[in-house]
Design an enzyme around this catalytic site. Structure first.
Site, mmCIF file in Angstrom:
data_model
loop_
_atom_site.group_PDB
_atom_site.id
_atom_site.type_symbol
_atom_site.label_atom_id
_atom_site.label_comp_id
_atom_site.label_asym_id
_atom_site.label_seq_id
_atom_site.Cartn_x
_atom_site.Cartn_y
_atom_site.Cartn_z
ATOM 1 N N GLU A 166 22.255 9.818 -18.900
ATOM 2 C CA GLU A 166 22.709 9.011 -20.032
ATOM 3 C C GLU A 166 21.924 7.711 -20.153
ATOM 4 O O GLU A 166 21.723 7.208 -21.247
ATOM 5 C CB GLU A 166 24.195 8.667 -19.874
ATOM 6 N N GLY A 197 0.813 -1.207 0.000
ATOM 7 C CA GLY A 197 0.000 0.000 0.000
ATOM 8 C C GLY A 197 0.846 1.256 0.000
ATOM 9 O O GLY A 197 0.604 2.192 -0.757
ATOM 10 N N THR A 198 1.887 1.280 0.852
ATOM 11 C CA THR A 198 2.702 2.487 0.968
ATOM 12 C C THR A 198 3.558 2.684 -0.273
ATOM 13 O O THR A 198 3.565 3.749 -0.878
ATOM 14 C CB THR A 198 3.617 2.398 2.209
ATOM 15 N N THR A 225 2.517 -11.754 -1.768
ATOM 16 C CA THR A 225 2.518 -11.346 -0.362
ATOM 17 C C THR A 225 1.193 -10.728 0.047
ATOM 18 O O THR A 225 0.966 -10.478 1.212
ATOM 19 C CB THR A 225 3.623 -10.315 -0.084
ATOM 20 N N ASN A 278 18.187 -8.595 -0.920
ATOM 21 C CA ASN A 278 18.505 -7.168 -0.964
ATOM 22 C C ASN A 278 19.984 -6.923 -1.215
ATOM 23 O O ASN A 278 20.361 -5.952 -1.855
ATOM 24 C CB ASN A 278 18.070 -6.484 0.334
ATOM 25 N N ASN A 306 10.873 -10.597 -6.624
ATOM 26 C CA ASN A 306 11.484 -11.425 -5.594
ATOM 27 C C ASN A 306 11.714 -12.855 -6.056
ATOM 28 O O ASN A 306 12.729 -13.457 -5.754
ATOM 29 C CB ASN A 306 10.616 -11.431 -4.340
#
Length: 450
Positions: A254, A144-145, A179, A228, A206
């Site tokens: 570029e 959501g965020t 998720t 990550n 992911n």
């Protein structure tokens, strides 16, 4: 100076951000408290790293970055983590209640209470720059965020900093691993504004990165930290030429010039090579040709999408470490002769190469082996349309029954926005189809869409 400001939004953006800043600090010999012991001056006092760090009077180096989330838990981890002294407390902005996986909450109700504060902090960072080059925006479009507040911030940045380029690093929902149930809605609504308000967007997913970790690093059960750290190597390679000196430096603008043939066709695939564990690295001689070939392998792509199903429009190869232009030219020459790697007929050259002499740094205790040379490839391929058609299909299944729509409407959205965003993505799929089509006769009717 050509500074870049990084904006990390939502849980995914912040956790990728943590991995990136950890790596940057190691690469530049900056300690977790922001001090840079003078004996470790990287590159003999060359201050190219100031594109990403600003130096205070006390000799402390502060990242030019903002972390934003609508709920505090993830940012609290930064506030209490190893690098808590690196960031100014004002750079870590958190709200009280989260977006609950709802684009409308992130974009309308809760997001709009915090967006002015964010812009205020970004303005402070921008005023601190002598020649702001652009923004790197990190978010995921499934939650959501990241989707809601991410889009809102991008829209506002376009208003406030019209000409500055915006590079997005966007985590898209994976085909199998999900998720949240409403991912397809959030992704479609968010992509609608990414189309308009980012100049280049690099897709990550992911599942693809899990597979790379399992296959190449033999990690049986990869964690988000594993993922990550791999992503941060890609981002570090892209930004290396802004932070170090090299033979062929590549600027953020570029990327845009070389990779984006039409404004809407700006969603990129990325890959990185060599992804190799320390046990294996001793036994392999990873030449420039080998890592280049490996970067073009469909299995190396960081989004689940097979480049053999489409054609390449342009590629950007960023080498770092012990690499000379002669080797690069030979490797690229070999790629061009391969029949499996197809380019569109209207873009015959298609390669942009950058070389940076700083060899890749690895996080101590991490999974990747220390290697002498590495390459990161960002490519614009028509096969990216697969990612969108997958999400669109899931969107259609849910939207046909108007499932879960009331949560969005209840937060002040209109149903029309759903169909508008969905039509925009349908148009995008069609754009990709046309760009990949053979022949030069349909070039005249290209004009209507732009």
């Amino acid at each position: 100076m050509r500074e870049c400001i990084s904006i990390h939004i939502g849980q995914a953006g912040i956790q990728v951000g943590n991995a990136c800043w950890e790596l940057y600090c190691l690469e530049h010999g900056i300690q977790p408290d922001g001090q840079m012991p003078s004996d470790k001056t990287v590159g003999g006092g060359d201050d190219a790293f100031n594109t990403f760090f600003s130096e205070t009077g006390a000799g402390k180096h502060v990242p030019r970055a903002v972390f934003v989330d609508l709920e505090p838990t993830v940012i609290d981890e930064v506030r209490t983590g190893t690098y808590r002294q690196l960031f100014h407390p004002e750079q870590l902005i958190s709200g009280k209640e989260d977006a609950a996986n709802n684009f409308a909450r992130g974009h309308y109700t809760i997001g709009k209470e915090i967006v002015d504060l964010c812009l205020d902090r970004i303005r402070k960072l921008a005023d601190n720059c002598t020649g702001l080059q652009g923004f790197l925006v990190f978010n995921a479009v499934g939650g959501g965020t990241g989707s809601g507040l991410g889009s809102l911030l991008l829209e506002r940045l376009s208003v406030d900093y019209g000409k500055k380029s915006k590079l997005g690093f966007t985590v898209y929902p994976s085909p199998q691993v999900s998720t949240s149930v409403v991912e397809p809605y959030n992704s479609v609504l968010s992509t609608h504004s990414l189309l308009e308000h980012t100049d280049v967007s690099i897709l990550l997913d992911n599942e693809a990165i899990y597979d790379i970790c399992r296959r190449s690093l033999s990690i049986e059960r990869p964690t988000y930290t594993n993922l990550n750290r791999l992503v941060s190597q890609v981002i570090s390679s892209l930004t290396a030429s802004l932070r170090f000196d090299g033979a062929l430096n590549v600027d953020v603008t570029e990327f845009q010039t070389n990779l984006v043939p039409y404004p809407r066709i700006h969603f990129m695939l990325s890959s990185y090579a060599p992804v190799i564990s320390a046990e294996k690295a001793f036994h392999e001689q990873l030449s420039v040709a080998e890592i280049t070939n490996s970067a073009f392998e469909p299995a190396s792509m960081m989004a689940k999408c097979d480049p053999r199903h489409g054609k390449y429009m342009a590629c950007c190869l960023m080498y770092r470490g012990d690499v000379v232009p002669k080797d690069v030219n030979a490797a690229v020459g070999t790629i061009k002769t391969k029949r499996t790697i197809q380019f569109v007929d209207w873009c015959p050259t298609g390669f942009k190469c950058g070389i940076n002499y700083q060899p890749p740094t690895v996080v101590p205790g991490g999974d990747l082996a220390k290697v002498q040379r590495a390459v990161c490839m960002i490519s614009n391929s028509t096969s990216v349309a697969e990612v969108f058609s997958r999400i669109d299909h899931k969107f259609d299944l849910m939207y046909a029954k108007r499932a879960f729509v009331h949560w969005y409407v209840g937060e002040g959205m209109e149903e029309g926005e759903f169909s508008e965003a969905r039509e925009d993505l349908a148009a995008l799929e069609k754009d990709y189809e046309e760009v990949g089509a053979e022949g030069g006769d349909d070039e005249d009717d290209e004009g209507e869409e732009y």
